[in-house]
Design an enzyme around this catalytic site. Structure first.
Site, mmCIF file in Angstrom:
data_model
loop_
_atom_site.group_PDB
_atom_site.id
_atom_site.type_symbol
_atom_site.label_atom_id
_atom_site.label_comp_id
_atom_site.label_asym_id
_atom_site.label_seq_id
_atom_site.Cartn_x
_atom_site.Cartn_y
_atom_site.Cartn_z
ATOM 1 C CD GLU A 1 -4.674 3.928 -1.334
ATOM 2 O OE1 GLU A 1 -4.890 4.262 -0.156
ATOM 3 O OE2 GLU A 1 -5.562 3.950 -2.202
ATOM 4 C CG ASP B 1 -1.899 1.128 1.245
ATOM 5 O OD1 ASP B 1 -2.963 0.959 0.637
ATOM 6 O OD2 ASP B 1 -1.603 2.173 1.848
ATOM 7 C CG ASP C 1 -4.714 8.898 -11.961
ATOM 8 O OD1 ASP C 1 -5.042 8.283 -10.924
ATOM 9 O OD2 ASP C 1 -5.525 9.325 -12.790
ATOM 10 C CG ASN D 1 -5.320 11.130 -4.828
ATOM 11 O OD1 ASN D 1 -4.686 11.335 -5.852
ATOM 12 N ND2 ASN D 1 -5.823 9.949 -4.529
#
Length: 351
Positions: free
Chosen positions: A278, A235, A252, A243
């Site tokens: 993620e 992760d 992204d 973000n």
């Protein structure tokens, strides 16, 4: 509602459509299959192969829609899409598009919000209709999904060409051997393109890694064997902050960069997949827990060292298969190990 204009070459386009003799024919599994693949790749509930006739749009195949075989051309999204035959028409939110915001198929309960249509082009360049996908909520398509939709639209046209060629060959050719050879070449070409589409169906469109479908198959196969087996879940640390601070476009980019670092560092050790959001997953057949931990430490370092302007680290949890354990239990223990790594301070491996 903006009614769609008719192409400048409408008369020639309609003559080309008539040559295929496909309007008002029964449904065929080959066309249904292509619609199913398109909706799966684009992750939407609705799709169709639509042909634009003089005053109507007629459905050769459809999925997730009502049973009506045709609708009025004036309300058809696809009638707009054929006006730009060199590109995929994407409407992310129909309620915000002046062409469609008051269209009955949009304003109806559960109406269309998202639409993407790839024109079906004859070898001469005439747009017969579209292969389209739809959803009742707004959404976006990633560039690989747009390319896959275009590839599938070429498959639809290839099927139409195959039907037309087969019909004309039966009428005109006396040499049966030549006829069978031509059909075989067409079918082999379609098989090759279908193999490529199957690969895309098992691939995450953003990162290019295997998706959850491919991961599940690989894990089932590995569990059927008798060799040692480990599963790892990774992760990206503090990804929500990336973000929130820098925006989803940068998020992204981070996902793609981390996927690339993991792919290179993993080599041929096992299947690497995007597990969701993620999170990444790794199936490591033939490794015991200690070997898997060392391998995941190398992956963790590779991601950390690849960071430049925006530092990125990952946490990894690893679990080894226990006797009689199924897929869900093994993934659950890997997930628990991942959260142990995050509780211990992140940027580490917990086995």
């Amino acid at each position: 509602m903006q009614r769609p204009a008719k192409p400048a070459n409408e008369a020639e386009r309609l003559r080309a459509l008539r040559r295929y003799q496909v309007l008002d024919t029964p449904r065929e599994a080959d066309f249904d299959d292509l619609v199913a693949i398109a909706t799966a790749i684009c992750d939407v509930p609705m799709g169709s192969v639509t042909l634009i006739d003089a005053e109507r749009q007629w459905f050769k195949a459809k999925l997730g829609m009502d049973d009506a075989p045709e609708t009025d051309r004036d309300t058809a999204f696809c009638a707009h899409a054929i006006l730009t035959p060199d590109q995929v028409t994407v409407v992310e939110d129909a309620t915000l598009d002046r062409r469609f915001h008051d269209n009955p198929v949009v304003t109806a309960e559960g109406g269309i919000r998202f639409y993407a249509g790839a024109p079906l082009l004859t070898p001469e360049g005439y747009p017969l209709g579209t292969l389209c996908v739809m959803d009742s909520r707004p959404r976006e398509l990633a560039p690989p999904q747009v390319k896959a939709l275009q590839a599938l639209s070429r498959q639809v046209t290839a099927l139409l060409e195959l039907r037309r060629t087969a019909r004309e060959l039966k009428l005109q050719l006396e040499d049966r051997a030549w006829f069978e050879q031509t059909l075989h070449a067409f079918n082999e070409s379609l098989k090759l393109e279908n193999a490529d589409l199957t690969r895309q169906l098992r691939m995450d469109p953003l990162t290019g890694l295997a998706n959850r479908r491919a991961l599940a198959d690989a894990l089932e196969q590995a569990l059927a064997g008798t060799a040692a087996l480990c599963v790892a879940l990774a992760d990206i640390d503090h990804f929500k902050a990336v973000n929130d601070t820098h925006g989803h476009a940068v998020g992204d980019e981070v996902l793609v960069r981390v996927a690339s670092s993991l792919r290179v560092a993993n080599g041929e050790a096992g299947l690497l997949a995007r597990y969701g959001g993620e999170e990444f997953a790794l199936v490591l057949p033939g490794m015991d827990l200690d070997a898997a931990r060392r391998h995941c430490e190398a992956l963790r370092r590779a991601v950390a060292l690849a960071s430049t302007s925006l530092p990125v680290t990952i946490s990894i949890g690893v679990a080894a298969r226990q006797p009689g354990e199924d897929k869900a239990a093994l993934l659950q223990r890997a997930d628990e190990a991942l959260y142990a790594a995050k509780r211990a301070g992140r940027n580490r491996v917990h086995a």
